[in-house]
Scaffold this motif. Structure first.
Motif, PDB file in Angstrom:
ATOM      1  N   GLU A 151      30.420  33.278   8.038  1.00  0.00           N
ATOM      2  CA  GLU A 151      30.892  32.705   6.774  1.00  0.00           C
ATOM      3  C   GLU A 151      29.726  32.458   5.824  1.00  0.00           C
ATOM      4  OE1 GLU A 151      33.313  29.228   7.409  1.00  0.00           O
ATOM      5  OE2 GLU A 151      34.522  30.272   8.905  1.00  0.00           O
ATOM      6  N   ALA A 152      28.633  31.933   6.353  1.00  0.00           N
ATOM      7  CA  ALA A 152      27.461  31.663   5.520  1.00  0.00           C
ATOM      8  C   ALA A 152      26.911  32.958   4.927  1.00  0.00           C
ATOM      9  CB  ALA A 152      26.382  30.945   6.340  1.00  0.00           C
ATOM     10  N   ILE A 153      26.859  34.001   5.745  1.00  0.00           N
ATOM     11  CA  ILE A 153      26.378  35.301   5.257  1.00  0.00           C
ATOM     12  C   ILE A 153      27.310  35.840   4.183  1.00  0.00           C
ATOM     13  CG2 ILE A 153      26.033  37.711   5.925  1.00  0.00           C
ATOM     14  CD1 ILE A 153      24.979  36.586   8.644  1.00  0.00           C
ATOM     15  N   SER A 154      28.612  35.710   4.403  1.00  0.00           N
ATOM     16  CA  SER A 154      29.590  36.174   3.400  1.00  0.00           C
ATOM     17  C   SER A 154      29.426  35.419   2.094  1.00  0.00           C
ATOM     18  CB  SER A 154      31.013  35.994   3.923  1.00  0.00           C
ATOM     19  OG  SER A 154      31.243  36.845   5.000  1.00  0.00           O
ATOM     20  N   ASN A 155      29.187  34.104   2.187  1.00  0.00           N
ATOM     21  CA  ASN A 155      28.994  33.297   0.976  1.00  0.00           C
ATOM     22  C   ASN A 155      27.739  33.713   0.228  1.00  0.00           C
ATOM     23  OD1 ASN A 155      31.323  31.865   1.475  1.00  0.00           O
ATOM     24  ND2 ASN A 155      30.263  30.182   2.500  1.00  0.00           N
ATOM     25  N   ILE A 156      26.677  34.016   0.965  1.00  0.00           N
ATOM     26  CA  ILE A 156      25.434  34.470   0.323  1.00  0.00           C
ATOM     27  C   ILE A 156      25.670  35.799  -0.377  1.00  0.00           C
ATOM     28  CG2 ILE A 156      23.101  35.333   0.791  1.00  0.00           C
ATOM     29  CD1 ILE A 156      22.963  33.169   3.019  1.00  0.00           C
ATOM     30  N   LYS A 157      26.355  36.719   0.304  1.00  0.00           N
ATOM     31  CA  LYS A 157      26.645  38.026  -0.302  1.00  0.00           C
ATOM     32  C   LYS A 157      27.499  37.866  -1.544  1.00  0.00           C
ATOM     33  CE  LYS A 157      26.270  40.886   3.825  1.00  0.00           C
ATOM     34  NZ  LYS A 157      27.012  41.695   4.805  1.00  0.00           N
ATOM     35  N   ALA A 158      28.503  36.991  -1.477  1.00  0.00           N
ATOM     36  CA  ALA A 158      29.367  36.766  -2.635  1.00  0.00           C
ATOM     37  C   ALA A 158      28.571  36.185  -3.798  1.00  0.00           C
ATOM     38  CB  ALA A 158      30.515  35.838  -2.258  1.00  0.00           C
ATOM     39  N   ALA A 159      27.671  35.270  -3.501  1.00  0.00           N
ATOM     40  CA  ALA A 159      26.842  34.670  -4.555  1.00  0.00           C
ATOM     41  C   ALA A 159      25.935  35.709  -5.196  1.00  0.00           C
ATOM     42  CB  ALA A 159      26.018  33.519  -3.980  1.00  0.00           C
ATOM     43  N   LYS A 160      25.409  36.614  -4.390  1.00  0.00           N
ATOM     44  CA  LYS A 160      24.549  37.675  -4.936  1.00  0.00           C
ATOM     45  C   LYS A 160      25.338  38.622  -5.829  1.00  0.00           C
ATOM     46  CE  LYS A 160      20.936  38.098  -1.455  1.00  0.00           C
ATOM     47  NZ  LYS A 160      20.340  38.990  -0.450  1.00  0.00           N
ATOM     48  N   ASP A 161      26.612  38.838  -5.499  1.00  0.00           N
ATOM     49  CA  ASP A 161      27.443  39.758  -6.268  1.00  0.00           C
ATOM     50  C   ASP A 161      27.970  39.141  -7.552  1.00  0.00           C
ATOM     51  OD1 ASP A 161      27.049  41.674  -4.348  1.00  0.00           O
ATOM     52  OD2 ASP A 161      28.954  41.307  -3.321  1.00  0.00           O
ATOM     53  N   THR A 162      27.879  37.807  -7.678  1.00  0.00           N
ATOM     54  CA  THR A 162      28.351  37.123  -8.871  1.00  0.00           C
ATOM     55  C   THR A 162      27.249  37.162  -9.922  1.00  0.00           C
ATOM     56  OG1 THR A 162      29.656  35.639  -7.481  1.00  0.00           O
ATOM     57  CG2 THR A 162      29.239  34.931  -9.739  1.00  0.00           C
ATOM     58  N   PRO A 163      27.562  37.598 -11.156  1.00  0.00           N
ATOM     59  CA  PRO A 163      26.553  37.619 -12.209  1.00  0.00           C
ATOM     60  C   PRO A 163      25.986  36.225 -12.444  1.00  0.00           C
ATOM     61  CG  PRO A 163      28.533  38.759 -12.916  1.00  0.00           C
ATOM     62  CD  PRO A 163      28.855  38.100 -11.612  1.00  0.00           C
ATOM     63  N   GLN A 164      24.670  36.156 -12.723  1.00  0.00           N
ATOM     64  CA  GLN A 164      24.016  34.866 -12.955  1.00  0.00           C
ATOM     65  C   GLN A 164      24.678  34.121 -14.076  1.00  0.00           C
ATOM     66  OE1 GLN A 164      19.818  35.517 -13.461  1.00  0.00           O
ATOM     67  NE2 GLN A 164      19.433  34.907 -11.370  1.00  0.00           N
ATOM     68  N   GLY A 165      24.842  32.833 -13.857  1.00  0.00           N
ATOM     69  CA  GLY A 165      25.395  31.976 -14.884  1.00  0.00           C
ATOM     70  C   GLY A 165      26.908  31.923 -14.882  1.00  0.00           C
ATOM     71  N   SER A 166      27.572  32.841 -14.228  1.00  0.00           N
ATOM     72  CA  SER A 166      29.027  32.792 -14.220  1.00  0.00           C
ATOM     73  C   SER A 166      29.508  31.957 -13.036  1.00  0.00           C
ATOM     74  CB  SER A 166      29.636  34.191 -14.141  1.00  0.00           C
ATOM     75  OG  SER A 166      29.361  34.766 -12.889  1.00  0.00           O
ATOM     76  N   ARG A 167      30.704  31.438 -13.183  1.00  0.00           N
ATOM     77  CA  ARG A 167      31.279  30.634 -12.102  1.00  0.00           C
ATOM     78  C   ARG A 167      32.403  31.414 -11.455  1.00  0.00           C
ATOM     79  NH1 ARG A 167      31.342  24.456 -14.062  1.00  0.00           N
ATOM     80  NH2 ARG A 167      29.144  24.403 -14.484  1.00  0.00           N
ATOM     81  N   ARG A 168      32.569  31.129 -10.185  1.00  0.00           N
ATOM     82  CA  ARG A 168      33.626  31.813  -9.431  1.00  0.00           C
ATOM     83  C   ARG A 168      34.903  31.061  -9.528  1.00  0.00           C
ATOM     84  NH1 ARG A 168      32.482  34.226  -4.012  1.00  0.00           N
ATOM     85  NH2 ARG A 168      33.816  35.537  -4.855  1.00  0.00           N
TER      86      ARG A 168
END
Length: 168
Positions: A151-168
């Motif tokens: 789960e932690a790895i998935s969260n890191i990958k998701a954060a990397k895929d999110t453009p900087q400054g945008s919120r999920r």
């Protein structure tokens, strides 16, 4: 000598293919897995992928070599699970990979923590080597820790895929 290697691989492929077909006939999870892989291969072929076999761009194929390795891993996981059941011992498994779901067991110990723990348990139980076998609770704990790590790895990958400054 290449001819000897080809002969050995041919015999291994024939025998493993027979085992895989029989296993799929007797095991619903194995049959479903084979159906999923066949559908994935059909879709990849129908969409005209570039022949890659590494999953990039949705590519997928199962060459004779892929099938040989896949069948070998399935047989290994089946044999390991059978031996551990006969020894009446628990074995760490990733959540969702239970036997009735067709999940492999201990086939990637260098890549997945839980598979390393499964290998450790198998060696402790079957070979009396490497320390005491894990208890059922220790196996459950290993599965929970592996799940949290994934789960932690998935969260890191998701954060990397999110453009900087945008919120999920």
């Amino acid at each position: 000598d290449k001819s000897n290697v080809k002969a050995v691989l041919s015999v291994a492929h024939r025998n493993l293919s027979r085992w895989s077909r029989r296993h799929a006939n007797l095991n619903e999870a194995a049959r479903k897995r084979e159906d999923r892989l066949s559908q994935k291969e059909l879709i990849s072929n129908a969409t005209g992928r570039d022949g890659r076999d590494d999953g990039v761009g949705g590519s997928f194929q199962r060459s004779r070599g892929h099938r040989l390795v896949d069948s070998s891993l399935d047989l290994y996981a089946f044999a390991l699970g059978t031996l551990m059941r006969r020894a009446n011992q628990p074995i760490p498994r990733a959540p969702g990979s239970m036997e009735n779901r067709g999940g492999r067991l201990g086939t990637a110990p260098l890549r997945r923590y839980i598979d390393g723990m499964a290998q450790r348990q198998a060696i402790a139980v079957l070979c009396d080597y490497g320390g005491k076998p894990l208890t059922k609770e220790e196996c459950r704990l290993a599965a929970r820790l592996a799940s949290k790590a994934n789960e932690a790895i998935s969260n890191i990958k998701a954060a990397k895929d999110t453009p900087q400054g945008s919120r999920r």
